[in-house]
Design a protein around this motif. Structure first.
Motif, PDB file in Angstrom:
ATOM      1  N   ILE A   1     -15.803  -8.592  13.093  1.00 14.23           N
ATOM      2  CA  ILE A   1     -15.974  -7.319  12.387  1.00 14.23           C
ATOM      3  C   ILE A   1     -17.011  -7.460  11.283  1.00 14.23           C
ATOM      4  O   ILE A   1     -17.865  -6.591  11.099  1.00 14.23           O
ATOM      5  CB  ILE A   1     -14.622  -6.832  11.834  1.00 14.23           C
ATOM      6  N   ALA A   2     -16.969  -8.562  10.545  1.00 11.68           N
ATOM      7  CA  ALA A   2     -17.950  -8.804   9.492  1.00 11.68           C
ATOM      8  C   ALA A   2     -19.357  -8.895  10.065  1.00 11.68           C
ATOM      9  O   ALA A   2     -20.317  -8.365   9.486  1.00 11.68           O
ATOM     10  CB  ALA A   2     -17.601 -10.073   8.726  1.00 11.68           C
ATOM     11  N   MET A   3     -19.521  -9.539  11.222  1.00  9.15           N
ATOM     12  CA  MET A   3     -20.830  -9.657  11.860  1.00  9.15           C
ATOM     13  C   MET A   3     -21.327  -8.292  12.335  1.00  9.15           C
ATOM     14  O   MET A   3     -22.512  -7.982  12.203  1.00  9.15           O
ATOM     15  CB  MET A   3     -20.762 -10.635  13.025  1.00  9.15           C
ATOM     16  N   VAL A   4     -20.430  -7.463  12.850  1.00  5.66           N
ATOM     17  CA  VAL A   4     -20.818  -6.110  13.278  1.00  5.66           C
ATOM     18  C   VAL A   4     -21.283  -5.304  12.078  1.00  5.66           C
ATOM     19  O   VAL A   4     -22.313  -4.623  12.132  1.00  5.66           O
ATOM     20  CB  VAL A   4     -19.658  -5.405  14.013  1.00  5.66           C
ATOM     21  N   TYR A   5     -20.545  -5.365  10.970  1.00  6.69           N
ATOM     22  CA  TYR A   5     -20.967  -4.664   9.754  1.00  6.69           C
ATOM     23  C   TYR A   5     -22.322  -5.163   9.271  1.00  6.69           C
ATOM     24  O   TYR A   5     -23.170  -4.388   8.858  1.00  6.69           O
ATOM     25  CB  TYR A   5     -19.942  -4.834   8.634  1.00  6.69           C
ATOM     26  N   LEU A   6     -22.524  -6.470   9.314  1.00 13.53           N
ATOM     27  CA  LEU A   6     -23.781  -7.051   8.852  1.00 13.53           C
ATOM     28  C   LEU A   6     -24.949  -6.594   9.715  1.00 13.53           C
ATOM     29  O   LEU A   6     -26.015  -6.249   9.206  1.00 13.53           O
ATOM     30  CB  LEU A   6     -23.683  -8.574   8.849  1.00 13.53           C
ATOM     31  N   CYS A   7     -24.757  -6.584  11.020  1.00 16.30           N
ATOM     32  CA  CYS A   7     -25.852  -6.255  11.942  1.00 16.30           C
ATOM     33  C   CYS A   7     -26.120  -4.759  12.043  1.00 16.30           C
ATOM     34  O   CYS A   7     -27.252  -4.347  12.299  1.00 16.30           O
ATOM     35  CB  CYS A   7     -25.552  -6.807  13.328  1.00 16.30           C
ATOM     36  N   THR A   8     -25.109  -3.922  11.874  1.00 18.72           N
ATOM     37  CA  THR A   8     -25.294  -2.483  12.085  1.00 18.72           C
ATOM     38  C   THR A   8     -25.252  -1.670  10.793  1.00 18.72           C
ATOM     39  O   THR A   8     -25.444  -0.461  10.845  1.00 18.72           O
ATOM     40  CB  THR A   8     -24.213  -1.935  13.033  1.00 18.72           C
ATOM     41  N   GLY A   9     -25.026  -2.317   9.660  1.00 15.95           N
ATOM     42  CA  GLY A   9     -24.846  -1.594   8.412  1.00 15.95           C
ATOM     43  C   GLY A   9     -26.119  -1.117   7.755  1.00 15.95           C
ATOM     44  O   GLY A   9     -26.084  -0.322   6.826  1.00 15.95           O
ATOM     45  N   GLY A  10     -27.260  -1.595   8.197  1.00 16.75           N
ATOM     46  CA  GLY A  10     -28.512  -1.152   7.605  1.00 16.75           C
ATOM     47  C   GLY A  10     -28.840  -1.831   6.287  1.00 16.75           C
ATOM     48  O   GLY A  10     -29.642  -1.333   5.513  1.00 16.75           O
ATOM     49  N   ILE A  11     -28.228  -2.958   6.034  1.00 13.98           N
ATOM     50  CA  ILE A  11     -28.470  -3.693   4.797  1.00 13.98           C
ATOM     51  C   ILE A  11     -29.544  -4.742   5.057  1.00 13.98           C
ATOM     52  O   ILE A  11     -29.497  -5.454   6.054  1.00 13.98           O
ATOM     53  CB  ILE A  11     -27.187  -4.391   4.301  1.00 13.98           C
ATOM     54  N   THR A  12     -30.510  -4.835   4.173  1.00 15.89           N
ATOM     55  CA  THR A  12     -31.547  -5.849   4.282  1.00 15.89           C
ATOM     56  C   THR A  12     -31.245  -6.949   3.273  1.00 15.89           C
ATOM     57  O   THR A  12     -31.124  -6.693   2.084  1.00 15.89           O
ATOM     58  CB  THR A  12     -32.944  -5.248   3.989  1.00 15.89           C
ATOM     59  N   ILE A  13     -31.087  -8.136   3.767  1.00 14.21           N
ATOM     60  CA  ILE A  13     -30.769  -9.274   2.911  1.00 14.21           C
ATOM     61  C   ILE A  13     -32.027 -10.137   2.788  1.00 14.21           C
ATOM     62  O   ILE A  13     -32.611 -10.555   3.784  1.00 14.21           O
ATOM     63  CB  ILE A  13     -29.619 -10.107   3.498  1.00 14.21           C
TER      64      ILE A  13
END
Length: 53
Positions: free
Chosen positions: A35-47
């Motif tokens: 779930i954390a990986m899905v949020y990271l990949c699809t959340g639109g956040i640029t790190i």
């Protein structure tokens, strides 16, 4: 049947991307990690990663 004129294409796209993330990261230790990986990949956040200067 009720016709609303709506499409589920965004939901199907997210489902497809979630399956790809799960397949690419085969062997997640828990559902929370997936779930954390899905949020990271699809959340639109640029790190931005720290770099040495």
């Amino acid at each position: 049947m009720i016709e609303l004129g709506m499409s589920n294409s965004k939901l199907e796209g997210l489902n497809s991307e979630t399956r790809l993330i799960n397949h690419r990261g085969y062997g997640h230790h828990s559902a929370t990690a997936l779930i954390a990986m899905v949020y990271l990949c699809t959340g639109g956040i640029t790190i931005t990663l720290p770099t040495r200067t």
